[in-house]
Design an enzyme around this catalytic site. Structure first.
Site, short mmCIF file in Angstrom:
data_model
loop_
_atom_site.label_atom_id
_atom_site.label_comp_id
_atom_site.label_asym_id
_atom_site.label_seq_id
_atom_site.Cartn_x
_atom_site.Cartn_y
_atom_site.Cartn_z
N HIS A 61 0.85 -1.19 0.00
CA HIS A 61 0.00 0.00 0.00
C HIS A 61 0.89 1.24 0.00
O HIS A 61 2.06 1.19 0.37
CB HIS A 61 -0.89 0.01 1.24
CG HIS A 61 -2.01 -0.98 1.18
ND1 HIS A 61 -3.04 -0.96 2.08
CD2 HIS A 61 -2.26 -2.00 0.32
CE1 HIS A 61 -3.89 -1.93 1.78
NE2 HIS A 61 -3.43 -2.58 0.72
N GLU A 63 0.93 3.85 1.94
CA GLU A 63 1.44 4.20 3.27
C GLU A 63 2.60 3.30 3.66
O GLU A 63 3.59 3.76 4.23
CB GLU A 63 0.31 4.08 4.32
CG GLU A 63 -0.91 4.93 4.03
CD GLU A 63 -1.93 4.22 3.12
OE1 GLU A 63 -3.02 4.78 2.99
OE2 GLU A 63 -1.64 3.16 2.56
N CYS A 108 -5.84 1.50 5.66
CA CYS A 108 -6.58 0.29 6.00
C CYS A 108 -6.30 -0.16 7.42
O CYS A 108 -5.24 0.10 7.98
CB CYS A 108 -6.23 -0.82 5.03
SG CYS A 108 -4.55 -1.45 5.24
N CYS A 118 -2.13 -0.78 7.63
CA CYS A 118 -1.44 0.52 7.63
C CYS A 118 -1.63 1.28 8.94
O CYS A 118 -0.84 2.15 9.27
CB CYS A 118 -1.92 1.36 6.45
SG CYS A 118 -1.50 0.58 4.86
#
Length: 119
Positions: A61, A63, A108, A118
């Site tokens: 992801h 992040e 998430c 995350c």
């Protein structure tokens, strides 16, 4: 600590635009969103790390990419400080405290891929 808020401050708009630019770098896929992320200093004057969806190997992801880059940057800074015998070690890593993250989608809290969430 996570704090989401609406802002019209110029520095917030600047960094959000940078996060959107990162999202555009993401390779689109049917099963996931294209997300961008920027991590900036506490005073919001310096970008420390950026990332976008699937930038790094392992279905990452945005992040996660930014935080991995930030961790590597901090490790290098710590190693450089260790080499500098005259540097005051009490201020170590203060640059990496109370940072601000801009992301184009709420991070998430659950992952189905087996990776850590995350938040």
């Amino acid at each position: 600590q996570t704090e989401a808020r609406e802002s019209t401050q110029p520095e917030d708009i600047r960094w959000m635009k940078a996060a959107i630019a990162q999202a555009w770098r993401s390779n689109p896929v049917e099963s996931a969103y294209c997300v961008g992320c920027i991590v900036v200093s506490a005073d919001k004057k310096e970008m420390l790390a950026d990332g976008f969806s699937r930038e790094l190997e392992g279905n990452t992801h945005a992040e996660e990419c930014a935080l991995k880059k930030l961790a590597a940057l901090k490790q290098r800074a710590d190693e450089d400080e260790d080499k500098d015998k005259d540097k005051d070690k009490s201020t170590r890593s203060s640059k990496y405290a109370n940072l601000c993250m801009y992301t184009t989608m709420e991070p998430c809290s659950k992952r189905t891929s087996g990776n850590k969430p995350c938040v």
